[in-house]
Write an enzyme that holds these catalytic residues in place. Structure first.
Site, PDB file in Angstrom:
ATOM      1  N   HIS A 229       0.846  -1.205   0.000  1.00 16.16           N
ATOM      2  CA  HIS A 229       0.000   0.000   0.000  1.00 16.16           C
ATOM      3  C   HIS A 229       0.876   1.246   0.000  1.00 16.16           C
ATOM      4  O   HIS A 229       1.256   1.766   1.045  1.00 16.16           O
ATOM      5  CB  HIS A 229      -0.926  -0.001   1.221  1.00 16.16           C
ATOM      6  CG  HIS A 229      -2.000   1.046   1.160  1.00 16.16           C
ATOM      7  ND1 HIS A 229      -3.344   0.749   1.245  1.00 16.16           N
ATOM      8  CD2 HIS A 229      -1.939   2.398   1.027  1.00 16.16           C
ATOM      9  CE1 HIS A 229      -4.050   1.850   1.173  1.00 16.16           C
ATOM     10  NE2 HIS A 229      -3.209   2.879   1.045  1.00 16.16           N
TER      11      HIS A 229
ATOM     12  N   HIS B 269      -6.147  -0.125   4.950  1.00 14.66           N
ATOM     13  CA  HIS B 269      -6.332   0.399   6.310  1.00 14.66           C
ATOM     14  C   HIS B 269      -7.215  -0.548   7.132  1.00 14.66           C
ATOM     15  O   HIS B 269      -6.729  -1.460   7.763  1.00 14.66           O
ATOM     16  CB  HIS B 269      -6.861   1.836   6.292  1.00 14.66           C
ATOM     17  CG  HIS B 269      -6.000   2.785   5.522  1.00 14.66           C
ATOM     18  ND1 HIS B 269      -4.801   3.250   6.023  1.00 14.66           N
ATOM     19  CD2 HIS B 269      -6.135   3.338   4.292  1.00 14.66           C
ATOM     20  CE1 HIS B 269      -4.240   4.048   5.130  1.00 14.66           C
ATOM     21  NE2 HIS B 269      -5.022   4.111   4.067  1.00 14.66           N
TER      22      HIS B 269
ATOM     23  N   HIS C 209      -9.931   0.996  -0.102  1.00 15.96           N
ATOM     24  CA  HIS C 209      -9.778   1.785   1.117  1.00 15.96           C
ATOM     25  C   HIS C 209     -11.093   1.702   1.894  1.00 15.96           C
ATOM     26  O   HIS C 209     -12.139   2.155   1.399  1.00 15.96           O
ATOM     27  CB  HIS C 209      -9.508   3.254   0.783  1.00 15.96           C
ATOM     28  CG  HIS C 209      -8.103   3.548   0.329  1.00 15.96           C
ATOM     29  ND1 HIS C 209      -7.572   3.034  -0.831  1.00 15.96           N
ATOM     30  CD2 HIS C 209      -7.135   4.324   0.893  1.00 15.96           C
ATOM     31  CE1 HIS C 209      -6.327   3.477  -0.970  1.00 15.96           C
ATOM     32  NE2 HIS C 209      -6.040   4.260   0.057  1.00 15.96           N
TER      33      HIS C 209
ATOM     34  N   HIS D 108       1.157   4.937  -2.487  1.00 21.15           N
ATOM     35  CA  HIS D 108       0.658   5.733  -3.606  1.00 21.15           C
ATOM     36  C   HIS D 108       1.815   6.419  -4.318  1.00 21.15           C
ATOM     37  O   HIS D 108       2.645   7.064  -3.672  1.00 21.15           O
ATOM     38  CB  HIS D 108      -0.319   6.796  -3.107  1.00 21.15           C
ATOM     39  CG  HIS D 108      -1.581   6.239  -2.521  1.00 21.15           C
ATOM     40  ND1 HIS D 108      -2.756   6.168  -3.228  1.00 21.15           N
ATOM     41  CD2 HIS D 108      -1.847   5.733  -1.286  1.00 21.15           C
ATOM     42  CE1 HIS D 108      -3.710   5.635  -2.470  1.00 21.15           C
ATOM     43  NE2 HIS D 108      -3.177   5.360  -1.275  1.00 21.15           N
TER      44      HIS D 108
ATOM     45  N   ASP E 293       2.098   4.152   2.728  1.00 24.50           N
ATOM     46  CA  ASP E 293       0.963   4.915   2.204  1.00 24.50           C
ATOM     47  C   ASP E 293       1.429   6.069   1.309  1.00 24.50           C
ATOM     48  O   ASP E 293       1.398   5.973   0.100  1.00 24.50           O
ATOM     49  CB  ASP E 293       0.081   5.419   3.351  1.00 24.50           C
ATOM     50  CG  ASP E 293      -1.322   5.773   2.898  1.00 24.50           C
ATOM     51  OD1 ASP E 293      -1.619   5.647   1.695  1.00 24.50           O
ATOM     52  OD2 ASP E 293      -2.148   6.176   3.743  1.00 24.50           O
ATOM     53  N   ASP E 294       1.856   7.178   1.924  1.00 25.14           N
ATOM     54  CA  ASP E 294       2.269   8.380   1.195  1.00 25.14           C
ATOM     55  C   ASP E 294       3.583   8.903   1.772  1.00 25.14           C
ATOM     56  O   ASP E 294       3.605   9.939   2.460  1.00 25.14           O
ATOM     57  CB  ASP E 294       1.189   9.453   1.298  1.00 25.14           C
ATOM     58  CG  ASP E 294      -0.131   9.006   0.697  1.00 25.14           C
ATOM     59  OD1 ASP E 294      -0.177   8.792  -0.526  1.00 25.14           O
ATOM     60  OD2 ASP E 294      -1.117   8.874   1.453  1.00 25.14           O
TER      61      ASP E 294
ATOM     62  N   GLU F 157     -11.095   3.305   7.201  1.00 26.76           N
ATOM     63  CA  GLU F 157     -10.086   4.318   7.534  1.00 26.76           C
ATOM     64  C   GLU F 157     -10.777   5.522   8.172  1.00 26.76           C
ATOM     65  O   GLU F 157     -10.622   5.795   9.348  1.00 26.76           O
ATOM     66  CB  GLU F 157      -9.313   4.743   6.289  1.00 26.76           C
ATOM     67  CG  GLU F 157      -8.236   5.783   6.567  1.00 26.76           C
ATOM     68  CD  GLU F 157      -7.545   6.284   5.315  1.00 26.76           C
ATOM     69  OE1 GLU F 157      -6.480   6.917   5.466  1.00 26.76           O
ATOM     70  OE2 GLU F 157      -8.057   6.074   4.198  1.00 26.76           O
TER      71      GLU F 157
ATOM     72  N   GLY G 146     -10.923   8.319   0.352  1.00 22.34           N
ATOM     73  CA  GLY G 146     -11.803   8.425   1.519  1.00 22.34           C
ATOM     74  C   GLY G 146     -13.008   7.517   1.420  1.00 22.34           C
ATOM     75  O   GLY G 146     -13.578   7.339   0.345  1.00 22.34           O
TER      76      GLY G 146
ATOM     77  N   ASP H 244       1.735   9.071  -6.330  1.00 21.64           N
ATOM     78  CA  ASP H 244       1.681  10.530  -6.182  1.00 21.64           C
ATOM     79  C   ASP H 244       1.959  10.949  -4.744  1.00 21.64           C
ATOM     80  O   ASP H 244       2.405  12.086  -4.501  1.00 21.64           O
ATOM     81  CB  ASP H 244       0.348  11.096  -6.675  1.00 21.64           C
ATOM     82  CG  ASP H 244      -0.857  10.381  -6.122  1.00 21.64           C
ATOM     83  OD1 ASP H 244      -0.705   9.303  -5.525  1.00 21.64           O
ATOM     84  OD2 ASP H 244      -1.984  10.892  -6.293  1.00 21.64           O
TER      85      ASP H 244
END
Length: 370
Positions: A16, A236, A212, A18, A293-294, A215, A183, A20
């Site tokens: 998991h 999540h 997702h 991303h 994640d990010d 979360e 989301g 971007d």
């Protein structure tokens, strides 16, 4: 207490992350300046504060996602930059000793539908080709293995079918699945028809699915992700613990939870390390993994997540090893490649080759396999 510099499992798997959300702030800054675009701040350190997240300035998932709304317009439609971002992602994964990863992104978010200032139209398919080019070069030069997952977005359900079509078109060029992101608080209760149709089509086509859920939304969203959207994994999923019946169902299904420690705390999905859902997941030997994640937005790494997990979330080195094998066996790789990855991990972790795959994610120390 584990401190930086200690030995962690020799090889890691990440499911998991991303693309971007992994961009280096300096590269975003340099690309935007080269394109002559207006920046939120001219000084780099000030600019960096606009495209990264902190506990002080980001209190919710919406706050966390605001960083993306700032930098995506600065890079959208730049083919050379998109390829560079993909290559740099491989560089960062190699530094973190990642043996295999599945990196996800929404091709539509990096496309340019409304060219301005002399730029050209860039389709989602062109974006995929640029990402693939960067990943191929990075994997070849840096010795990492990466596959991609395409994201459908809850706030753009009209893109969902095209995302599935793209995933099907590129399934022999590195794409291993689709995701639903942006989301889950309201949209999964119930899911929009366009999203349901897309995920149903993906299932019919044999395209793997992660969602997702749990979360920002509750346990019911986890159930909807599995029963309505046919999810093979959950992104999540922490709030599944709000309903013991649903949680027990997920355990019986051996559902994989893609846990992202830092982002869950930054978005306030989990309010404190002491009460984090991963403590229960680990104690119950649930099928879960650790992920960043990010990492660009949160300014973290996999090493950071391992340190956080052990020093603040109650996990130990055996937990980290279980996570690596859980991730491998729950990956979207074809079965032959998945088995190859598992055997490789057994070698680097010193696990007997006779140890059953399911056991690897539940029992350690590994003499329990003998």
């Amino acid at each position: 207490m584990i401190i930086a510099g200690q030995v962690f499992p020799k090889s890691r798997v990440e499911l998991h992350v991303h693309l971007d959300g992994s961009l280096r702030p300096r590269t975003i800054y340099d690309v935007a300046r080269k394109r002559g675009l207006k920046l939120p701040a001219e000084d780099f350190e000030d600019f960096k504060s606009h495209v990264t997240a902190s506990h002080e300035s980001h209190k919710t998932l919406s706050d966390f996602l605001s960083a993306f709304h700032t930098f995506l317009p600065l890079i959208r439609g730049d083919n050379a930059a998109i390829e560079q971002f993909a290559y740099e992602f491989c560089e960062d994964q190699a530094k973190e000793n990642i043996a295999y990863c599945e990196v996800r992104y929404a091709p539509h978010l990096l496309a340019e539908f409304y060219p301005k200032d002399g730029s050209s139209f860039v389709s989602p398919e062109t974006v995929v080709q640029c990402v693939n080019k960067g990943l191929r070069r990075g994997c070849h030069e840096l010795g990492v293995k990466a596959r991609t997952i395409f994201c459908c977005l809850t706030n753009h359900p009209e893109w969902s079918i095209e995302v599935v079509e793209l995933a099907n078109k590129f399934r022999h060029d590195g794409v291993v699945g689709i995701d639903l992101a942006e989301g889950d608080k309201e949209v999964l209760d119930p899911p929009r028809k366009e999203i349901i149709d897309a995920f149903t089509k993906a299932k019919e086509l044999g395209i793997s699915r992660t969602v997702h859920a749990g979360e920002s939304g509750g346990a019911g969203n986890v159930l909807a992700a599995v029963e309505v959207l046919h999810a093979n994994r959950i992104g999540h999923g922490y709030h599944v613990l709000e309903d013991e019946t649903i949680y027990e169902k997920m355990k019986k299904l051996d559902m994989h939870f893609e846990v992202c420690p830092s982002s869950s705390l930054l978005t306030r999905s989990q309010l404190s390390p002491e009460d984090h859902a991963v403590r229960r997941f680990d104690a119950d030997r649930v099928n879960f993994s650790l992920n960043t994640d990010d990492p660009g937005v949160a300014q973290i790494s996999m090493t950071h997540e391992h340190l956080l997990a052990v020093n603040q979330l109650g996990l130990d080195s055996s937990s980290l090893t279980r996570c690596a094998f859980n991730a491998a066996r729950s990956s979207f790789l074809p079965e032959d490649e998945k088995q190859e990855l598992i055997e490789y991990l057994k070698t680097v972790h010193g696990v007997p080759t006779s140890c059953p795959v399911r056991t690897l994610g539940k029992l350690f120390p590994y003499n329990s396999c003998q």
